[in-house]
Write a protein that holds these residues in place. Structure first.
Motif, short mmCIF file in Angstrom:
data_model
loop_
_atom_site.label_atom_id
_atom_site.label_comp_id
_atom_site.label_asym_id
_atom_site.label_seq_id
_atom_site.Cartn_x
_atom_site.Cartn_y
_atom_site.Cartn_z
N ASP A 80 0.85 -1.20 0.00
CA ASP A 80 0.00 0.00 0.00
C ASP A 80 0.88 1.24 0.00
O ASP A 80 1.80 1.34 0.80
N ALA A 81 0.57 2.18 -0.88
CA ALA A 81 1.35 3.42 -0.95
C ALA A 81 0.40 4.61 -1.00
O ALA A 81 -0.78 4.48 -1.35
N ASN A 82 0.93 5.78 -0.64
CA ASN A 82 0.14 7.00 -0.66
C ASN A 82 1.06 8.15 -1.05
O ASN A 82 2.13 8.32 -0.46
N TRP A 83 0.65 8.89 -2.07
CA TRP A 83 1.44 10.04 -2.50
C TRP A 83 0.51 11.24 -2.64
O TRP A 83 -0.41 11.22 -3.44
N GLU A 175 10.88 9.99 -22.72
CA GLU A 175 11.90 10.67 -21.93
C GLU A 175 12.25 9.90 -20.66
O GLU A 175 11.37 9.56 -19.88
N PRO A 176 13.52 9.60 -20.45
CA PRO A 176 13.92 8.95 -19.20
C PRO A 176 13.76 9.92 -18.03
O PRO A 176 14.03 11.11 -18.15
N HIS A 177 13.31 9.38 -16.89
CA HIS A 177 13.21 10.19 -15.67
C HIS A 177 14.45 9.91 -14.82
O HIS A 177 14.58 8.82 -14.24
N PRO A 178 15.38 10.85 -14.73
CA PRO A 178 16.58 10.61 -13.93
C PRO A 178 16.25 10.60 -12.44
O PRO A 178 15.68 11.56 -11.92
N ASP A 189 9.28 13.89 -8.75
CA ASP A 189 8.87 14.25 -10.10
C ASP A 189 8.36 13.02 -10.86
O ASP A 189 7.38 13.11 -11.61
N LEU A 190 9.01 11.89 -10.66
CA LEU A 190 8.57 10.65 -11.30
C LEU A 190 7.17 10.28 -10.83
O LEU A 190 6.29 9.95 -11.64
N LEU A 191 6.93 10.35 -9.52
CA LEU A 191 5.62 10.00 -8.97
C LEU A 191 4.54 10.96 -9.45
O LEU A 191 3.41 10.55 -9.72
N ASP A 192 4.87 12.25 -9.54
CA ASP A 192 3.90 13.21 -10.05
C ASP A 192 3.46 12.83 -11.46
O ASP A 192 2.27 12.90 -11.80
N ALA A 193 4.42 12.41 -12.29
CA ALA A 193 4.11 12.03 -13.67
C ALA A 193 3.25 10.77 -13.71
O ALA A 193 2.30 10.66 -14.49
#
Length: 477
Positions: A80-83, A175-178, A189-193
Motif C-alpha cells: 500500500d502506498a500514498n502520495w 523521456e527517461p526520468h533521472p 517528479d517521477l511519482l507526479d508524472a
C-alpha cells in the motif's frame, strides 16, 4: 437512553437504501474508494538495478528487502502506498539470476505479467551500466502494452550524471526520468508524472467488459493444459489466440455454450522453459499473473493423489487476490471407492477455508463432466458481482444480532450500528460498530450472509470500523 442505544434507534435498521441515512456520528463517506481495489503501479527491471530501493523510497518506509546482490526479491510483492493523498499499490516484481542466457527472457516475463496486471508500469534501468539486452527485451514488450510506461533512469546521483540518463532515449519509451532511488533525487517528479495518468480505481480489477476472464491454476501435472485443450478442441470453437512472440502470454478465446470466455495464460506450462534453474520462479510469476488478470479462477486438483500443501498454497493465493473460485477435481477416471472415501475426508480436513466454493469432478482426459464447468463459472461470477442493498442488509443484521449478540469484550457489549456493502468483486461489507468484533464473530456473520444471499463461489470480506466515541469518527479494522 445511552448514546449507543440512540444510534440503533429509529432509522438505523429501517428499510432504507441510501448510505446518507446512516446514524448520526457515523461517517460512511466514499466507502467504495476506500475498499475497491486501488490502482497498481508495477516496478519492473533486471536484477540489481535498484527496484526494491525505489519501492522503499516511494513507500517512505523500508518494506522491500534490499541487498547488494542480484535476485533477492524472487516474486511479486504488493504494498500500500500514498502520495499526496492518492492511494495506490506498488508492485515490486523482483529479479532473478539464473544463467546469463535465461535472464533476458525472465525479465521480459516480469514485464509481460506487469502489462496484464498493472495500471501503470515503471521500468527501472541502471543509468551507469546503460541499456542491456534484457532492458531492451523488457522495453519492447512494454511498448506493446497499451499501458502508461515510465522509464526510471536510476543511480543518477547528481546533475553531471544526467547525460548518462539521456542515452536511454534509445529504449523507445520516451523521456527517461533521472532518479536516485538511494538518495531520493527525482523520485517526487517521477511519482507526479505517474499519478497524473493513474486512474482513481484499478481498471484491471474492475474489469473493462468483454469476455469474462478465467484462469486455470494448480500444481504441475494436474491437467491444466489437457483441460484447456479439451475445452478448445472438442468444442471446435476457438475464435483465435491472442499471441505475440514465443515468450508472450497466450490468451485463448473459447466459445462455450454460446458464450465467449477468455482463458488467461497460466503457469507457463504449455511452453517449456529454456533454463531449468529459473523454472519454479517462472511458473510462480505466471501463476500470480494469471490470478491477478482473471475474474474467476478454476483451481485444479489431482483427485487421484492426496491433497498437498502446494494445493493449499495455490488456493490461498486465489483467496488473497479476492477472485471467484471453482474447484475442479481432475483425473476422476482414475478414482476407485477407497480413494473417493479418502478424498472426502481430505476435503473436510484441508479445504475448510473454501467450503463455499463449488466443486466439479471432471476428467480432462475423457471429457467426463467438463460441461459442468460453465454453469459453475457463471454461478461463481454472479456471486462475485452481487450487491446487497443497504436496507435489507441492515434488517437482516439486526435479526442476527438479536438472536446471537457479539461476545462481550472488556466488560462491554459491542453494538453493530450500521452495515453496508462497500463494493463487489469480491463482495466487501463494512460494519460500523461501537466496539471491536472478535474474528470468530466475523466468521459467524459471514456464514449467516452466505445462508441468506448465497455467494457460492465467491470470497466475502468483512471490515469493521470501530467508533471510539460519539463524533470522533471511526477506526478502520
Amino acid at each position: 437512553m445511552s448514546d449507543d442505544d440512540a444510534d440503533v434507534a429509529d432509522g438505523t435498521w429501517s428499510d432504507e437504501t441510501d448510505w446518507e441515512l446512516a446514524p448520526d456520528g457515523i461517517d460512511v463517506g466514499d466507502l467504495e474508494a476506500d475498499y475497491a481495489p486501488p490502482p497498481v503501479v508495477a516496478v519492473v527491471g533486471r536484477p540489481n538495478v535498484g527496484k526494491s530501493t525505489l519501492v522503499n523510497r516511494i513507500l517512505g518506509r523500508r518494506e522491500a528487502v534490499v541487498q547488494d546482490i542480484p535476485g533477492v526479491t524472487r516474486d511479486r510483492v504488493s504494498y500500500d502506498a500514498n502520495w499526496l493523498g492518492r492511494r495506490f499499490m506498488v508492485q515490486d516484481t523482483g529479479g532473478w539470476e539464473p544463467d546469463a542466457k535465461g535472464l533476458q527472457s525472465l525479465v521480459a516475463e516480469q514485464a509481460s505479467v506487469a502489462m496484464r496486471t498493472a495500471d501503470a508500469i515503471i521500468l527501472v534501468v541502471d543509468s551507469i551500466t546503460g541499456a542491456t539486452s534484457a532492458d531492451e527485451a523488457a522495453a519492447k514488450r512494454l511498448q506493446r502494452s497499451g499501458k502508461p510506461v515510465f522509464l526510471a533512469a536510476n543511480k543518477v546521483d547528481n546533475e553531471k550524471m544526467e547525460s548518462e540518463a539521456a542515452l536511454l532515449w534509445s529504449l523507445g519509451l520516451g523521456e527517461p526520468h533521472p532518479v536516485s532511488a538511494m538518495h531520493g533525487r527525482g523520485v517526487a517528479d517521477l511519482l507526479d508524472a505517474v499519478l497524473a495518468v493513474l486512474p482513481e480505481l484499478s481498471e484491471i480489477a474492475s474489469g473493462a467488459g468483454g469476455p469474462r476472464r478465467v484462469a486455470l491454476v494448480g500444481k504441475p501435472n494436474v491437467g491444466k493444459s489437457s483441460l484447456l485443450n479439451r475445452l478448445a478442441g472438442d468444442e471446435r470453437s476457438v475464435v483465435h489466440d491472442v499471441a505475440g512472440t514465443t515468450v508472450d502470454p497466450v490468451d485463448s478465446l473459447i466459445e462455450l455454450d454460446g458464450k465467449l470466455w477468455r482463458f488467461v495464460d497460466t503457469a507457463g506450462l504449455r511452453r517449456k522453459v529454456g533454463q531449468a534453474s529459473g523454472h519454479e520462479f517462472y511458473a510462480s510469476v505466471r501463476t500470480h499473473g494469471a490470478i491477478d488478470a482473471a475474474e474467476v479462477v478454476v483451481v485444479m486438483i489431482d483427485s487421484s493423489q492426496p491433497l498437498t500443501e502446494q494445493d493449499q498454497r495455490v488456493l490461498s493465493m486465489v483467496i488473497e487476490a479476492g477472485r471467484a473460485v471453482v474447484l475442479a477435481f481432475n483425473k476422476w477416471d482414475l478414482m476407485d471407492e477407497d480413494r473417493r472415501f479418502l478424498l472426502d475426508r481430505e476435503i473436510d480436513l484441508s479445504l475448510e477455508q473454501v467450503q463455499w466454493a463449488q466443486r466439479v469432478n471432471i476428467s480432462a482426459k475423457t471429457g467426463r463432466a467438463v460441461q459442468k464447468l460453465v454453469p459453475a463459472l457463471e454461478s461463481a461470477l454472479a456471486s462475485w458481482d452481487k450487491r446487497v442493498p443497504t436496507g435489507p442488509l441492515n434488517t437482516y443484521v439486526k435479526e442476527i444480532v438479536a438472536a446471537t449478540p457479539p461476545p462481550v469484550r472488556g466488560g462491554k457489549q459491542p453494538k453493530i450500528l450500521f452495515a453496508t456493502q462497500a463494493t463487489a468483486r469480491p463482495p466487501t461489507f463494512v460494519l460500523f460498530t461501537s466496539g471491536f468484533l472478535e474474528a470468530g464473530y466475523r466468521r459467524f456473520l459471514e456464514r449467516k450472509l452466505r445462508e441468506k444471499w448465497g455467494f457460492e463461489g465467491s470470497p466475502i470480506k468483512i471490515n469493521v470500523r470501530v467508533r471510539e466515541k460519539r463524533g470522533a469518527g471511526a477506526r478502520k479494522r
